[in-house]
Design a protein around this motif. Sequence first.
Motif, mmCIF file in Angstrom:
data_model
loop_
_atom_site.group_PDB
_atom_site.id
_atom_site.type_symbol
_atom_site.label_atom_id
_atom_site.label_comp_id
_atom_site.label_asym_id
_atom_site.label_seq_id
_atom_site.Cartn_x
_atom_site.Cartn_y
_atom_site.Cartn_z
ATOM 1 N N ASN A 1 -4.639 19.314 -1.556
ATOM 2 C CA ASN A 1 -3.378 19.647 -0.385
ATOM 3 C C ASN A 1 -3.325 19.144 1.013
ATOM 4 O OD1 ASN A 1 -5.324 21.216 0.677
ATOM 5 N ND2 ASN A 1 -5.235 23.254 0.230
ATOM 6 N N LYS A 2 -4.203 18.455 0.979
ATOM 7 C CA LYS A 2 -4.080 17.352 2.332
ATOM 8 C C LYS A 2 -3.463 16.383 1.845
ATOM 9 C CE LYS A 2 -6.775 20.243 4.736
ATOM 10 N NZ LYS A 2 -6.524 20.547 6.128
ATOM 11 N N SER A 3 -2.946 16.239 0.697
ATOM 12 C CA SER A 3 -1.960 14.504 0.753
ATOM 13 C C SER A 3 -0.152 14.714 1.459
ATOM 14 C CB SER A 3 -1.228 14.816 -0.758
ATOM 15 O OG SER A 3 -2.390 14.926 -2.207
ATOM 16 N N ARG A 4 0.007 15.503 2.291
ATOM 17 C CA ARG A 4 0.684 15.214 3.152
ATOM 18 C C ARG A 4 -0.134 14.527 4.593
ATOM 19 N NH1 ARG A 4 4.756 20.104 4.651
ATOM 20 N NH2 ARG A 4 2.461 20.935 5.639
ATOM 21 N N ASP A 5 -1.170 15.216 4.720
ATOM 22 C CA ASP A 5 -1.526 14.650 5.811
ATOM 23 C C ASP A 5 -2.204 13.795 5.771
ATOM 24 O OD1 ASP A 5 -1.081 17.453 7.531
ATOM 25 O OD2 ASP A 5 -3.056 18.411 6.208
ATOM 26 N N VAL A 6 -2.543 13.072 5.327
ATOM 27 C CA VAL A 6 -2.815 11.957 4.634
ATOM 28 C C VAL A 6 -2.081 10.409 4.576
ATOM 29 C CG1 VAL A 6 -4.862 10.451 3.291
ATOM 30 C CG2 VAL A 6 -5.065 12.825 4.052
ATOM 31 N N LEU A 7 -1.483 10.441 4.358
ATOM 32 C CA LEU A 7 -0.287 9.283 3.129
ATOM 33 C C LEU A 7 0.074 9.726 4.412
ATOM 34 C CD1 LEU A 7 -0.004 9.835 -0.761
ATOM 35 C CD2 LEU A 7 -1.708 9.086 1.307
ATOM 36 N N LEU A 8 0.674 10.527 5.225
ATOM 37 C CA LEU A 8 2.070 10.205 6.592
ATOM 38 C C LEU A 8 1.266 9.896 7.438
ATOM 39 C CD1 LEU A 8 4.553 13.495 6.386
ATOM 40 C CD2 LEU A 8 5.168 11.531 5.527
ATOM 41 N N ALA A 9 0.434 10.091 7.505
ATOM 42 C CA ALA A 9 -0.866 10.310 8.912
ATOM 43 C C ALA A 9 -1.014 7.496 8.907
ATOM 44 C CB ALA A 9 -1.942 10.750 9.061
ATOM 45 N N GLY B 1 5.928 7.899 0.908
ATOM 46 C CA GLY B 1 8.094 7.878 1.029
ATOM 47 C C GLY B 1 8.452 8.843 1.649
ATOM 48 N N CYS B 2 8.024 9.990 0.371
ATOM 49 C CA CYS B 2 8.982 10.856 -0.235
ATOM 50 C C CYS B 2 8.053 12.183 -1.061
ATOM 51 C CB CYS B 2 9.893 10.823 -1.466
ATOM 52 S SG CYS B 2 11.003 11.743 -2.415
ATOM 53 N N THR B 3 8.392 13.011 -0.717
ATOM 54 C CA THR B 3 7.586 14.329 -1.233
ATOM 55 C C THR B 3 8.931 15.495 -1.596
ATOM 56 O OG1 THR B 3 5.828 15.739 -0.700
ATOM 57 C CG2 THR B 3 6.886 15.620 1.108
ATOM 58 N N HIS B 4 9.106 16.511 -2.250
ATOM 59 C CA HIS B 4 9.248 17.720 -2.504
ATOM 60 C C HIS B 4 8.027 19.159 -1.847
ATOM 61 C CE1 HIS B 4 10.316 21.881 -4.712
ATOM 62 N NE2 HIS B 4 11.792 20.855 -4.415
ATOM 63 N N ASP B 5 8.712 19.291 -0.205
ATOM 64 C CA ASP B 5 7.871 20.222 0.078
ATOM 65 C C ASP B 5 8.293 21.577 1.235
ATOM 66 O OD1 ASP B 5 5.363 21.385 1.193
ATOM 67 O OD2 ASP B 5 4.732 19.683 1.356
ATOM 68 N N ASP C 1 0.960 -1.346 0.112
ATOM 69 C CA ASP C 1 -0.143 0.079 -0.251
ATOM 70 C C ASP C 1 1.172 0.826 0.360
ATOM 71 O OD1 ASP C 1 1.090 0.356 2.702
ATOM 72 O OD2 ASP C 1 -0.569 0.069 3.753
ATOM 73 N N GLU C 2 2.195 1.689 -0.012
ATOM 74 C CA GLU C 2 2.990 2.203 0.085
ATOM 75 C C GLU C 2 2.999 3.430 -1.566
ATOM 76 O OE1 GLU C 2 4.450 -0.252 2.654
ATOM 77 O OE2 GLU C 2 4.239 -0.835 0.791
ATOM 78 N N ILE C 3 2.726 4.232 -1.248
ATOM 79 C CA ILE C 3 2.961 5.620 -2.464
ATOM 80 C C ILE C 3 4.736 6.142 -2.252
ATOM 81 C CG2 ILE C 3 1.870 7.285 -3.339
ATOM 82 C CD1 ILE C 3 -0.691 6.597 -2.114
ATOM 83 N N PRO C 4 5.226 5.477 -3.078
ATOM 84 C CA PRO C 4 6.118 5.987 -2.414
ATOM 85 C C PRO C 4 7.005 7.904 -2.709
ATOM 86 C CG PRO C 4 6.388 4.078 -3.651
ATOM 87 C CD PRO C 4 5.429 4.530 -3.142
ATOM 88 N N LEU C 5 5.936 8.027 -3.854
ATOM 89 C CA LEU C 5 6.104 9.909 -4.089
ATOM 90 C C LEU C 5 5.129 9.931 -4.258
ATOM 91 C CD1 LEU C 5 8.151 11.787 -5.248
ATOM 92 C CD2 LEU C 5 8.384 11.615 -7.743
ATOM 93 N N PHE C 6 4.981 11.204 -3.736
ATOM 94 C CA PHE C 6 3.373 12.675 -3.288
ATOM 95 C C PHE C 6 3.867 13.652 -3.190
ATOM 96 C CE2 PHE C 6 4.284 11.472 1.072
ATOM 97 C CZ PHE C 6 4.317 12.935 1.739
ATOM 98 N N ASP C 7 2.668 14.509 -3.311
ATOM 99 C CA ASP C 7 2.781 16.109 -3.398
ATOM 100 C C ASP C 7 1.453 16.905 -3.094
ATOM 101 O OD1 ASP C 7 3.635 18.556 -4.150
ATOM 102 O OD2 ASP C 7 5.940 18.087 -4.212
ATOM 103 N N ARG C 8 1.221 18.133 -2.507
ATOM 104 C CA ARG C 8 -0.068 18.075 -2.086
ATOM 105 C C ARG C 8 -0.144 19.504 -2.240
ATOM 106 N NH1 ARG C 8 1.339 22.454 1.907
ATOM 107 N NH2 ARG C 8 3.017 22.113 2.658
ATOM 108 N N ALA C 9 0.788 19.663 -4.409
ATOM 109 C CA ALA C 9 0.895 20.384 -4.613
ATOM 110 C C ALA C 9 -0.285 21.547 -5.373
ATOM 111 C CB ALA C 9 2.495 21.045 -5.587
ATOM 112 N N GLY C 10 -0.915 20.900 -5.321
ATOM 113 C CA GLY C 10 -1.990 21.371 -6.202
ATOM 114 C C GLY C 10 -1.984 21.360 -7.630
ATOM 115 N N TRP C 11 -2.240 22.773 -7.857
ATOM 116 C CA TRP C 11 -2.108 22.870 -9.455
ATOM 117 C C TRP C 11 -1.131 22.576 -10.221
ATOM 118 C CZ3 TRP C 11 1.125 26.701 -11.551
ATOM 119 C CH2 TRP C 11 0.590 27.258 -10.528
ATOM 120 N N LYS C 12 0.183 22.619 -9.171
ATOM 121 C CA LYS C 12 1.497 22.660 -10.473
ATOM 122 C C LYS C 12 1.713 21.104 -10.224
ATOM 123 C CE LYS C 12 4.058 24.379 -6.041
ATOM 124 N NZ LYS C 12 5.333 24.015 -6.398
#
Length: 535
Positions: A287-295, A300-304, A220-231
Amino acid sequence: MKKTIIIMLALLALCTPVFAGGQSETTAAKTTASSTPTLNPDGSFHLPIVDSPKEFTIFLNFNNMPFDSNWKVWKKLAADTNVSFKSVISQSNSNETEAYNLMLSSGNLADVIGYVSTADLESLGRDGGLIALNDLIDEYAPNIKKMMEEDPKFAQYATSTDGNIYFIPKNQGLKAAEYWWIRNDWLQKLGLEVPTTVDEFEKVMYAFRNNDPNGNGVKDEIPLFDRAGWKMPEEYLYLFDSSTGFYTRNGVVEFEPLEENFRYGVRKLIQWYKDGILDPEIFTRGNKSRDVLLAANIGGCTHDWVSTSEYNVKLAKEIPGLEMIAIAPPADQNGVVKERTERFPGVGWGISSACKDPVTVIKFFDYLFSEAGSALMNWGIEGEEYYVDENGNKKFYDSVLHGSQSVVGYLRSIGALYRVGFNQDGGYELASMNKWGFAASELYEGHPEWFLSDQPPYADGELDMKYQPDDEARYKRIMNNIKPYVEEKFQSWIIGTADFEADYDKFISELHSRGIDEAIAINQKAYDYYMSAGK
């Protein structure tokens, strides 16, 4: 800076501005503030700015927070300077654009105006709604003048395409904005080294996906995620030194979807999405991606931003050992280490043609660049938000560091860190960081070579160019026909509803037919101006 602001202003005096050029000088001659020195003989700022309290109207709304004269920082500023401001925006009105357009249509301009759009402020200046500040800075604003002499980016951002300065920007002391963050606890569990190249990064992402680093027995791991929305596309394409927009290399503006790096990067991302490396909801999660996936212990990895490090503390009980650490940007397929996101000066505030006493206002603007004014805007009030230790370093009280709000949230609630012209020096930010955040800042600030010194402001995945009025109108028409097309095609390629290899040549032809070559030429002209502005 190759020339001083004095030389620049002398040259600018040869330009004929749209508004009545003698207005600021005429007004200055009538105001009592002109006879009051800006600095004391010892070089300190002279306070109060005027002998009797004086109030000006102001239009400002930042992050849905209309200016509030009751903020404690601004009450302190009023007490120290005898200058205060009254908002023309209702505290219940959070729609900045609506309020701005209403003010313009009414014809009743506030004395001081700040707005989210640099282009709109400069357009207002060229139309006569804001006065040129060049002479006022030269005569009454030594701190701003010094900043322009010492910081080319500040001067470049402040200077409009007609050579005038219509607003004082908000400057940025720190260089790094966002960082690459990775789960160090997952690296250690899988016996992996920190990746230093994009190929190594790819191998780590596949290991995160396939080798169950969260230990729950489920893939169920999602290695690469981001909450940057339109960008969002830009965040991933950065790994391959590309984007869906414009970029400059060696002084030449490129539209990156036309270039080989884009083609290479899109092919990689298509495969990553298919293999579960990318968040399957990258275009919808928000923009809740970081909250949801880390919790959920699956990210696994993001640019933030540096706030990512706070999850090491927030989730310590729920996920023992969770550790997000900052790593250097992986070297791309050409071996280049580069961090595209960077802090640049941002939009601030200007003085409208309705203001009867611009000298007093420019002196107030200048005070925010003084040592005392800067401390208020960055830290709050000494003895209440911060203290100075035995080594002369500012330190926040625990009530600020560990209150119910984030440090930034708290400071903004008292009127500090507002979107006005001042030098956001970064010291307050470093003082509020935990050990992981501080290490991230130290890593990136210690490598200025990762950032491009000849790049115009590049924020949220776009170049922030300044255009001549005719060029701007034409450019907007072209890009309104190109940008949605590129975004739609990119998304369809990544999720697999369209075939990238079959589409690409037709995609390129369509970009040319929609006017991308003219848009590139307009941006090249704007880039050439930007690089010469303020020098």
